[in-house]
Design a protein around this motif. Structure first.
Motif: not given
Ligand SMILES: Cc1cc2nc3c(=O)[nH]c(=O)nc-3n(C[C@H](O)[C@H](O)[C@H](O)COP(=O)(O)OP(=O)(O)OC[C@H]3O[C@@H](n4cnc5c(N)ncnc54)[C@H](O)[C@@H]3O)c2cc1C
Length: 376
Positions: A164-165, A213-217, A252-257
């Motif tokens: 889950x980056x 990684x999402x859990x760190x975010x 910021x611009x962001x993306x997931x997956x």
């Protein structure tokens, strides 16, 4: 109809393939959902291989303002190590790069449809590929190139990203002393749960692009401000670079997956998958654009030599496998707390390792899928 080729997605890979095919006299229709090129989440590092391919496509990146990059620095905790890059490199904003590629495609005779989004890609009873656009219009052709990058089309999705980056990009105007210290370098910074890179781009500004990684975010409350503060606490080198810096985007611009390590195994007849739809290399290598250009060039050559798409895709996978697995191994190493503690120290003692890793994680020009080999 048989000479018409549909290219879905007008980023790096889609433009490169469309230019190559149009130059060979094919009737190419390129469909790009954005009406004008915009900022994309990307470190904007152009490796030596990418520069060679862009030059062959007719792009003069220096004239577009690209900044030469000749060294790489790795920073973790309180240490940093530097090594010269083993190949020429540069940085250029995606907005400038994508605009130039689209302009080059138009000049090559490609029919570019911008601001049109492909909603579905299916087979007709006559065995043609049919792209259905957002307004219900359709395009049909016997061959299509899937080049939608990070975005998956329904029915052609890549696997889920188990880690889950989440990735962010932000531009900064650095304080003069920090801008001078960063000049000509690409800096990679390590912190728990991810890594980030900062480098100068045209216009006297710097690009900070980072993944976590999402859990760190979650530990930063899923907020950019919290995450930026956390990165700087964990990597004082970044805090130093950003001291007195002015953020240049409202957010910021962001993306997931981001399915790092993915290499497409197979495809259907007449559907060539290129760019991030073919393979997704860990971002720290700065080689995604090069792979996008490389896969586009190889797919166009394979199509022109009548190599069936499933044969091309399997051969591309074997050609990229070693580099991808090595990059994944290195990425796992960067994500390890012991490695973070000792890496900069080791690299200071033996800077050659950084050069070797940088060289090994490149998509080698010799790994091109030779269409003649593919048919035999
Ligand atoms: C955090 C991060 C940092 C990175 N840093 C670097 C770096 O420094 N150097 C490097 O070389 N690589 C880097 N990469 C990788 C690089 O950005 C990609 O590998 C590269 O852009 C892939 O090119 P592409 O053509 O496949 O996709 P893209 O360039 O993303 O193009 C895809 C295009 O398809 C369009 N599209 C999508 N869906 C549709 C649809 N349904 N209909 C019509 N059009 C559609 C999009 O609008 C887009 O223009 C990074 C990646 C990440 C995630």
């Amino acid at each position: 109809m048989h000479d018409k080729v549909l290219i879905l997605g007008g980023g790096v890979a889609g433009c490169a393939a469309s230019i190559a095919l149009a130059r060979k006299g094919r009737n190419v229709v390129l469909i790009e959902r954005e009406p004008t090129p915009r900022h994309k989440v990307c470190g904007e590092f152009l490796s030596g291989e990418a520069l060679v391919d862009l030059h062959a496509l007719g792009l003069d990146v220096a004239a577009l303002g690209a900044v030469p990059i000749d060294s790489v620095r790795l920073a973790a905790a309180r240490r940093a190590a530097e090594a010269p890059l083993p190949f020429p490199a540069a940085s250029l904003t995606r907005r400038a790069l994508d605009s130039a590629l689209i302009a080059q495609a138009v000049a090559a005779g490609v029919q570019v449809e911008r601001g049109r989004s492909v909603q579905a890609l299916s087979r007709t009873p006559a065995n043609l590929w049919q792209a259905t656009l957002d307004d219900g219009a359709t395009h049909e052709a016997s061959t299509a190139f899937l080049a939608t990058g990070k975005h998956d089309l329904r029915g052609h999705a890549r696997p889920k990203d188990p880690q889950q980056w989440v990735a962010f990009k932000m531009y900064f105007r650095l304080a003069p002393g920090q801008a001078a210290a960063l000049a000509g370098a690409s800096e990679l910074m390590l912190y728990p749960g991810g890594y980030g890179g900062i480098q100068p781009v045209e216009g006297g500004i710097a690009n900070l692009c980072c993944v976590v990684q999402r859990r760190h975010l979650a530990r930063a409350g899923y907020r950019w401000e919290g995450f930026l503060a956390k990165m700087q606490r964990e990597c004082p080198h970044l805090a130093m670079r950003l001291h007195g810096a002015e953020p240049l985007l409202a957010r910021p611009i962001a993306i997931t997956h981001i399915p790092y390590g993915y290499i497409r195994r197979t495809t259907e007849n007449g559907l060539y998958c290129i760019g991030d739809q073919a393979a997704v290399i860990p971002s720290f290598t700065g080689d995604g654009i090069s792979i996008a250009l490389h896969t586009a060039r190889c797919a166009a050559a394979a199509y022109l030599a009548s190599v069936p798409a499933p044969v091309f895709q399997a051969r591309l996978r074997s050609a990229l496998l070693f580099q991808m697995r090595l990059a994944e191994l290195a990425a796992d190493g960067l994500n390890n707390s012991f490695a973070r503690a000792v890496l900069p120290f080791c690299l200071r003692v033996w800077p050659g390792v950084m050069r070797v890793t940088a060289a090994l994680t490149r998509v080698a020009q010799h790994s091109a899928v030779d269409p003649q080999v593919a048919v035999s």
